[in-house]
Write an enzyme that holds these catalytic residues in place. Structure first.
Site, PDB file in Angstrom:
ATOM      1  N   SER A  83     115.392 151.100  98.974  1.00  0.00           N
ATOM      2  CA  SER A  83     115.007 151.975  97.866  1.00  0.00           C
ATOM      3  C   SER A  83     113.599 151.707  97.348  1.00  0.00           C
ATOM      4  CB  SER A  83     116.010 151.842  96.712  1.00  0.00           C
ATOM      5  OG  SER A  83     116.116 150.488  96.298  1.00  0.00           O
TER       6      SER A  83
ATOM      7  N   ASP B 172     113.208 150.695  86.309  1.00  0.00           N
ATOM      8  CA  ASP B 172     114.638 150.759  86.038  1.00  0.00           C
ATOM      9  C   ASP B 172     115.258 149.384  86.288  1.00  0.00           C
ATOM     10  OD1 ASP B 172     115.636 152.420  89.189  1.00  0.00           O
ATOM     11  OD2 ASP B 172     114.843 150.427  88.766  1.00  0.00           O
TER      12      ASP B 172
ATOM     13  N   HIS C 161     113.858 148.405  90.169  1.00  0.00           N
ATOM     14  CA  HIS C 161     112.629 148.803  90.874  1.00  0.00           C
ATOM     15  C   HIS C 161     111.379 148.716  90.002  1.00  0.00           C
ATOM     16  CE1 HIS C 161     116.063 151.036  92.683  1.00  0.00           C
ATOM     17  NE2 HIS C 161     115.544 150.498  93.778  1.00  0.00           N
TER      18      HIS C 161
END
Length: 950
Positions: A615, A915, A918
């Site tokens: 991600s 977040d 990340h």
């Protein structure tokens, strides 16, 4: 309606299209309520005024018959302006980006067109900013929401059903995309089919948004425009055949597409406007239409047809006169308001440099002279106006070569080590650049030292080297340039409002010398003006010297300096024009591009960018699978423009790195062409030649990693997908060209965090696994698996591979909130696992380099970079090093993933983390810069920029 003497204009074309509306059954007795316009520079009415782009028309003499320059690329009105007037619209449709285009005005229509744009997102990249067709439709979506908020959904759809939509696009996909290096990789048929396929999707999207009456203009006679005539001068008075053949091929398929859309899309009325036929008729019968000049530009500077000449940087930026030398008696009074040249032959950063010449003006003295100019300007216009002038002015510094050639490379090298000398140069230059800043300079281009070991002088005095460049001078230059690049970043970070630009003259010159035949030269190592020496480098150019017959064939004019051919045609290199007669103007080009875009750019790019990972670098693959790990919802992408599937507020690390190299421009200026996700339906055809992103949120090295999310694409499956891409590329360009493409491309692997967070450390679920397998065994299994995966990538053709380690995962908000007993400290176990893995990964990289022939694996120490950011967050400009900007629950905002219910911090640039998991866009920029230009503390055995040139 003929509006400018006897020069071809758009009125006739507009009237033909206007008539075609009638012939295709669109009743003109009833007016269209609104006019929505999409396209390129043929119909742009000013959108490019509001973006950073080399494609602009908001200056004289453009608009000479319109009243003033508006951003229209013509002397008066565009085709669609005229059509709009004929259809009874009271006002021209305003450009979407104009600040006044809001409120009730949009109910009458909006113009989304952008000069330089195309059907493909990569089209027009040479201009920097432009708004391609996909982005124009995105902008229309925003307008639609605006209109709905004013009149409601039902009324909006009724408005769209009756409105006129027009699309004039496709020319740039040939002139500023295919008709360059790409034509060597993709056949014309495949390229045109890809254009039609992409446009079909775009027109379907417009229909689905509510458009019903849509005029699609085909591509005109692009082989007949003055630009094509001049760059294909051997054709004489004839049009260039290939561009016209491409246009006709596209137009044939476009006509069929229009019929297909009308048959398949209920209620649609697509109209095919044959602009090619109209323009051809005008050109074939120009006298009948009242014209006298059918092949030349009315607005011209040079070239037989008025469209071929590119001057040096100052002229290219619009300066009317060369900046006068400071010491000239006439350099006084109002003339200095336009700039002054303080440069001096033989000068250097150090005051003792060039002493062998006697008189010269070194950099300190040049700045002293600038102080005098400043006082002169203040006396003319006052202090405030002077500082405002300096704030907007261009300052350039091209110095340092003489500090080596006429200082250190003499007796001094026996007294001072190279490292000490270079550090002293950088230290002195830092003080000088600070002084310039304090005097008011803000936009400052600093040019690196070139390949001084390759100049004829160095070749002749080091004659034992034969045809080779002298190594020591080039090594000194590279050492200086590396530190200069870092200095530029430091100055930008520390000097408020400064915009220092690093222009890599060394890289450009090296490419020209390595590929001089490709650039049109015959003599890459000898002086044109010569008297003695094998390379004409022993005696300076003077009255006794001989001069070569054809100076355009020489890279060097004299023993030290480039020829005029190496300094003139700046933009030719980028556009690969003028019968392949491209030369060292690349240096001026890249400096010019940097000035225009204010970024740090390269003279050479990786041809493609293939991305593997999780991600941290996923650009949207998880949008297309059933997974609990997704980021295609607000507020993700809040600074990207919309949620794209990226797990951050803006760009990922590889977005930033990829743009610098893949595009040869600086991404920070807002180019939208990022490496596309593999699973996106549009990722096919020629677009994959530029690279593909295979990364997947929740993915890991081990196949069981991330199973709590359901769908995810782990590294083995990502490589499987790359195999499919490889076959796709082979089908387009053949096996040999594919392997050559892979050999030069950038491959990056950013993976491993999930193997800990969402596998070995998964709350509750991981307890049995931790009892069965020790941390050492688990890490060993990860490394063993990754070794096989990286070997497989190498066997598939990858050679330049950046492998990022696992960051300090114990410091992310999620781990902090899941382990409240750690207080304000990072959680120890996750970080220990990451460090154990990283230690073994660092050893794996040199092992692979040693065992895999031709491989260049690079170890990117992201852990070290992020740890440095967290420990020194204030220095980096952050205020919140441990909390999520996007949060809902938890002391650190780490308990619930970012999503629609979340709250978002006011200033995202102050947060290290976006977040719970990340980094923010601001953090990604810092990480990317360390990987691009960092020393071996952060990336080894070389940084990404060095990997490019290796």
């Amino acid at each position: 309606m003929d509006i400018y003497s006897k020069t071809v204009n758009f009125v006739t074309l507009a009237l033909h299209i206007y008539t075609s509306l009638v012939l295709f059954g669109i009743c003109l007795g009833q007016s269209f309520p609104a006019n929505f316009i999409f396209g390129d520079s043929l119909v742009d009415t000013g959108n490019n005024n509001y973006i950073v782009s080399l494609s602009k028309a908001n200056y004289v003499p453009n608009g000479i018959d319109f009243g003033s320059p508006t951003g229209r690329f013509t002397n008066g009105r565009t085709v669609i302006d005229i059509i709009g007037q004929e259809l009874g619209f009271k006002h021209f449709a305003p450009p979407y980006l104009a600040p006044t285009t809001s409120g009730p005005i949009v109910l009458d229509g909006v113009n989304y067109a952008s000069g330089g744009s195309g059907i493909f997102n990569e089209t027009g990249i040479i201009f920097g900013g432009r708004i391609n067709f996909d982005a124009q439709i995105d902008n229309f979506v925003n307008t639609k929401q605006d209109i709905i908020s004013q009149i409601g959904l039902l009324a909006t759809m009724q408005l769209f059903e009756k409105s006129l939509f027009s699309i004039t696009i496709g020319s740039n996909d040939f002139t500023n995309n295919y008709l360059g290096p790409k034509q060597m990789l993709v056949s014309p048929d495949k390229f045109v089919r890809a254009m039609i396929s992409r446009m079909k999707s775009q027109l379907n999207r417009l229909y689905n948004l509510g458009a019903r009456k849509i005029v699609v203009v085909n591509v005109g006679t692009i082989g007949c425009i003055p630009y094509q005539r001049d760059i294909n001068f051997k054709l004489g008075d004839n049009c260039a055949a290939l561009p016209n053949e491409l246009a006709q091929s596209f137009n044939t398929q476009l006509r069929s597409l229009v019929l297909e859309l009308n048959a398949n899309l209920k209620g649609s009325k697509f109209v095919y406007a044959n602009g090619y036929h109209v323009m051809k008729d005008i050109l074939d019968n120009y006298i009948k239409y009242g014209f006298e000049y059918q092949n030349s530009s009315c607005c011209y500077l040079a070239g037989r047809f008025g469209d071929f000449d590119f001057i040096l940087t100052g002229q290219e930026l619009g300066f009317k006169h060369f900046a006068p030398p400071y010491l000239a008696p006439t350099t006084s009074g109002p003339i200095v308001l336009d700039g002054v040249n303080y440069a001096s032959g033989g000068s250097g950063i150090f005051n003792e440099t060039g002493i062998i010449f006697g008189g010269r003006i070194n950099f300190d003295a040049q700045i002293d002279n600038f102080v005098n100019t400043k006082q002169d300007i203040i006396s003319q216009i006052g202090l405030l106006a002077t500082m405002q002038l300096f704030e907007k002015s261009l300052f350039s510094v091209t110095i340092g070569s003489n500090d080596f050639t006429n200082n250190y490379l003499g007796p001094k090298q026996m007294l001072v080590s190279p490292d000490k000398f270079v550090r002293a140069m950088i230290s002195r230059l830092k003080s000088q650049l600070n002084r310039l800043y304090n005097l008011g300079a803000r936009k400052i281009v600093v040019v690196s030292v070139g390949t001084i070991g390759c100049i004829p002088y160095q070749r002749d005095i080091n004659f034992k080297l034969g045809d080779n460049c002298a190594a020591l001078p080039n090594e000194l230059a590279q050492s200086f340039n590396t530190q200069l690049r870092s200095l530029v970043l430091e100055l930008n970070a520390n000097l408020k409002g400064s915009k220092f630009v690093y222009a890599n003259g060394y890289h450009v010159m090296k490419d020209i010398l390595d590929n001089y035949i490709k650039y049109g030269f015959e003599y890459q190592n000898s002086s044109c003006c010569y008297l003695a020496g094998r390379f004409g480098g022993l005696i300076p150019c003077g009255p006794s010297s001989k001069v070569c017959l054809d100076r355009s064939k020489y890279v060097f004019w004299d023993a030290y300096h480039p020829s005029d051919a190496s300094n003139v045609y700046t933009l030719i290199v980028l556009m690969d024009i003028y019968s392949k007669r491209v030369n060292i103007v690349a240096l001026a080009l890249y400096t010019y591009t940097s000035l225009a875009l204010f970024g740090i750019c390269l003279g050479q790019s990786f041809p493609a960018n293939f991305i593997f990972g999780d991600s941290l670098v996923d650009a949207g693959n998880n949008n297309y699978i059933v997974s609990l790990s997704k980021a295609n919802c607000v507020p993700n992408g809040i600074d990207f423009g919309s949620p794209s599937g990226r797990y951050t507020n803006g760009r990922t690390i590889i977005d930033i790195i990829g743009k610098v190299f893949l595009l040869s421009f600086c991404q920070e200026l807002g180019f939208k062409h990022f490496t596309p996700p593999y699973l996106a339906p549009t990722t096919s055809g020629p677009i994959v030649l530029d690279g593909v992103n295979y990364a997947s949120g929740g993915g890991g090295i081990l196949n069981e990693t991330g199973k709590i999310f359901g769908g995810r694409i782990n590294l083995d499956a990502q490589i499987d997908n790359f195999v499919n891409t490889k076959q796709d590329i082979i089908s387009q360009i053949g096996l040999q060209a594919t392997m050559q493409l892979f050999e030069k491309s950038l491959f990056s692997v950013t993976i491993g965090s999930n193997d800990f967070i969402n596998n070995y450390l998964t709350p509750i679920l991981s307890i049995p696994e931790q009892k069965l397998m020790s941390p050492d065994k688990f890490v060993g299994a990860m490394i063993s698996r990754l070794r096989l995966q990286l070997n497989r990538l190498h066997n598939l053709g990858a050679r330049k591979i950046v492998v990022a380690n696992v960051g300090p995962i114990g410091c992310i908000p999620f781990e902090r909130d899941m382990n409240p007993k750690s207080g304000d400290n990072c959680v120890a176990l996750p970080n220990e696992l990451a460090q154990s893995f990283n230690t073994q990964l660092r050893s794996l990289v040199p092992e692979l380099n040693a065992n895999l022939k031709g491989s260049k694996f690079v170890y990117a120490d992201v852990y070290q970079v992020v740890e440095d950011i967290l420990e020194n967050y204030i220095k980096y400009g952050f205020e919140y090093p441990n909390s999520s900007c996007c949060y809902l629950a938890g002391r650190f905002g780490g308990l619930i993933p970012c999503g629609p219910p979340s709250k978002v911090c006011l200033d995202r640039s102050k947060y290290v983390f976006w977040d719970p998991y990340h980094p923010s866009d601001a953090s990604n920029v810092i990480i990317a810069n360390h990987l691009l230009d960092g020393d071996t503390t952060f990336i080894s055995p070389m940084n990404v920029r060095q990997l490019l040139s290796s």
